[in-house]
Design a protein around this motif. Sequence first.
Motif, mmCIF file in Angstrom:
data_model
loop_
_atom_site.group_PDB
_atom_site.id
_atom_site.type_symbol
_atom_site.label_atom_id
_atom_site.label_comp_id
_atom_site.label_asym_id
_atom_site.label_seq_id
_atom_site.Cartn_x
_atom_site.Cartn_y
_atom_site.Cartn_z
ATOM 1 N N PHE A 80 47.728 51.253 74.869
ATOM 2 C CA PHE A 80 48.652 50.147 74.627
ATOM 3 C C PHE A 80 48.029 48.798 74.975
ATOM 4 O O PHE A 80 48.306 47.793 74.308
ATOM 5 C CB PHE A 80 49.972 50.372 75.363
ATOM 6 N N ALA A 81 47.172 48.750 75.975
ATOM 7 C CA ALA A 81 46.478 47.495 76.302
ATOM 8 C C ALA A 81 45.547 47.086 75.161
ATOM 9 O O ALA A 81 45.500 45.916 74.769
ATOM 10 C CB ALA A 81 45.705 47.644 77.604
ATOM 11 N N GLN A 82 44.796 48.045 74.608
ATOM 12 C CA GLN A 82 43.883 47.738 73.502
ATOM 13 C C GLN A 82 44.651 47.358 72.245
ATOM 14 O O GLN A 82 44.280 46.408 71.546
ATOM 15 C CB GLN A 82 42.952 48.917 73.215
ATOM 16 N N LEU A 83 45.726 48.058 71.949
ATOM 17 C CA LEU A 83 46.542 47.744 70.779
ATOM 18 C C LEU A 83 47.091 46.322 70.895
ATOM 19 O O LEU A 83 47.067 45.557 69.924
ATOM 20 C CB LEU A 83 47.683 48.748 70.635
ATOM 21 N N LYS A 84 47.555 45.955 72.072
ATOM 22 C CA LYS A 84 48.070 44.601 72.292
ATOM 23 C C LYS A 84 46.981 43.565 72.040
ATOM 24 O O LYS A 84 47.223 42.543 71.391
ATOM 25 C CB LYS A 84 48.629 44.469 73.704
ATOM 26 N N ARG A 85 45.763 43.829 72.525
ATOM 27 C CA ARG A 85 44.646 42.905 72.288
ATOM 28 C C ARG A 85 44.357 42.771 70.791
ATOM 29 O O ARG A 85 44.147 41.668 70.293
ATOM 30 C CB ARG A 85 43.389 43.373 73.026
ATOM 31 N N GLU A 86 44.354 43.883 70.080
ATOM 32 C CA GLU A 86 44.069 43.848 68.644
ATOM 33 C C GLU A 86 45.150 43.105 67.871
ATOM 34 O O GLU A 86 44.848 42.342 66.951
ATOM 35 C CB GLU A 86 43.881 45.266 68.105
ATOM 36 N N LEU A 87 46.405 43.287 68.244
ATOM 37 C CA LEU A 87 47.490 42.570 67.586
ATOM 38 C C LEU A 87 47.432 41.078 67.903
ATOM 39 O O LEU A 87 47.698 40.243 67.037
ATOM 40 C CB LEU A 87 48.844 43.152 67.983
ATOM 41 N N GLN A 88 47.055 40.726 69.127
ATOM 42 C CA GLN A 88 46.953 39.319 69.519
ATOM 43 C C GLN A 88 45.837 38.603 68.774
ATOM 44 O O GLN A 88 45.909 37.391 68.565
ATOM 45 C CB GLN A 88 46.750 39.183 71.024
ATOM 46 N N ASP A 132 47.654 33.120 65.746
ATOM 47 C CA ASP A 132 47.042 31.803 65.859
ATOM 48 C C ASP A 132 47.321 31.247 67.256
ATOM 49 O O ASP A 132 48.485 31.049 67.617
ATOM 50 C CB ASP A 132 47.633 30.871 64.800
ATOM 51 N N PRO A 133 46.282 30.990 68.056
ATOM 52 C CA PRO A 133 46.522 30.507 69.412
ATOM 53 C C PRO A 133 47.197 29.130 69.456
ATOM 54 O O PRO A 133 47.868 28.801 70.431
ATOM 55 C CB PRO A 133 45.123 30.458 70.036
ATOM 56 N N LYS A 134 47.054 28.343 68.391
ATOM 57 C CA LYS A 134 47.674 27.010 68.359
ATOM 58 C C LYS A 134 49.185 27.089 68.171
ATOM 59 O O LYS A 134 49.928 26.330 68.776
ATOM 60 C CB LYS A 134 47.060 26.165 67.246
ATOM 61 N N THR A 135 49.636 28.003 67.310
ATOM 62 C CA THR A 135 51.071 28.103 67.014
ATOM 63 C C THR A 135 51.754 29.226 67.786
ATOM 64 O O THR A 135 52.974 29.207 67.953
ATOM 65 C CB THR A 135 51.310 28.353 65.513
ATOM 66 N N GLY A 136 50.977 30.218 68.202
ATOM 67 C CA GLY A 136 51.565 31.384 68.849
ATOM 68 C C GLY A 136 52.192 32.353 67.865
ATOM 69 O O GLY A 136 52.863 33.305 68.265
ATOM 70 N N LEU A 137 51.977 32.108 66.567
ATOM 71 C CA LEU A 137 52.556 32.950 65.517
ATOM 72 C C LEU A 137 51.453 33.658 64.746
ATOM 73 O O LEU A 137 50.293 33.255 64.796
ATOM 74 C CB LEU A 137 53.388 32.097 64.555
ATOM 75 N N LEU A 138 51.825 34.676 64.012
ATOM 76 C CA LEU A 138 50.890 35.382 63.154
ATOM 77 C C LEU A 138 50.143 34.361 62.305
ATOM 78 O O LEU A 138 50.750 33.514 61.655
ATOM 79 C CB LEU A 138 51.647 36.370 62.272
ATOM 80 N N ILE A 166 61.338 36.040 67.955
ATOM 81 C CA ILE A 166 59.883 36.116 67.812
ATOM 82 C C ILE A 166 59.357 36.867 69.025
ATOM 83 O O ILE A 166 59.732 36.568 70.159
ATOM 84 C CB ILE A 166 59.260 34.709 67.732
ATOM 85 N N LYS A 167 58.511 37.866 68.769
ATOM 86 C CA LYS A 167 57.940 38.654 69.851
ATOM 87 C C LYS A 167 56.443 38.784 69.643
ATOM 88 O O LYS A 167 56.006 39.244 68.578
ATOM 89 C CB LYS A 167 58.584 40.044 69.911
ATOM 90 N N GLN A 168 55.677 38.358 70.618
ATOM 91 C CA GLN A 168 54.220 38.449 70.601
ATOM 92 C C GLN A 168 53.624 37.856 69.321
ATOM 93 O O GLN A 168 52.656 38.368 68.775
ATOM 94 C CB GLN A 168 53.764 39.885 70.817
ATOM 95 N N GLY A 169 54.237 36.781 68.825
ATOM 96 C CA GLY A 169 53.724 36.089 67.655
ATOM 97 C C GLY A 169 54.264 36.570 66.334
ATOM 98 O O GLY A 169 53.960 36.000 65.285
ATOM 99 N N TYR A 170 55.088 37.607 66.334
ATOM 100 C CA TYR A 170 55.624 38.179 65.107
ATOM 101 C C TYR A 170 57.101 37.800 64.976
ATOM 102 O O TYR A 170 57.886 38.005 65.897
ATOM 103 C CB TYR A 170 55.434 39.697 65.094
ATOM 104 N N THR A 171 57.468 37.248 63.812
ATOM 105 C CA THR A 171 58.822 36.752 63.584
ATOM 106 C C THR A 171 59.687 37.835 62.952
ATOM 107 O O THR A 171 59.366 38.351 61.883
ATOM 108 C CB THR A 171 58.780 35.514 62.651
ATOM 109 N N PHE A 172 60.775 38.159 63.621
ATOM 110 C CA PHE A 172 61.734 39.141 63.127
ATOM 111 C C PHE A 172 62.878 38.375 62.473
ATOM 112 O O PHE A 172 63.441 37.461 63.081
ATOM 113 C CB PHE A 172 62.256 40.012 64.269
ATOM 114 N N VAL A 173 63.186 38.740 61.240
ATOM 115 C CA VAL A 173 64.232 38.055 60.483
ATOM 116 C C VAL A 173 65.305 39.054 60.060
ATOM 117 O O VAL A 173 65.062 40.252 59.999
ATOM 118 C CB VAL A 173 63.650 37.339 59.234
#
Length: 115
Positions: A13-21, A25-31, A54-61
Amino acid sequence: MSFEKDTGRDKYFAQLKRELQELVDPKTGLLAAEHSREVDCPLCGSQVHETVFIKQGYTFVRCLECGLVYVNPQVRPEVINEVYTTGSSNDLWMQMLMNQQETKWRTTYYQDILA
């Protein structure tokens, strides 16, 4: 030790989180735009939605036509393929699934559900 460490879940789960991050975009915090695409509602095809969270940069609509909650924008399919074929979290996932303690837990868990 703990179940998480004994089974390798913590590393996976730590590696998966790193890969998703890495896709955020570090400037916007979004995908990041270069990794994403806007999609219509997968259930009804509507283009009308509102942001729920929005969770971990991913927007849920939420689709305003049918109510389905989904991620939008979504990671482009070719990016997903690249992550799945080159990401080290895949090897960690397989190691976790093959772990005897994980297998025993999963077997008990699903037997309880089926009962």
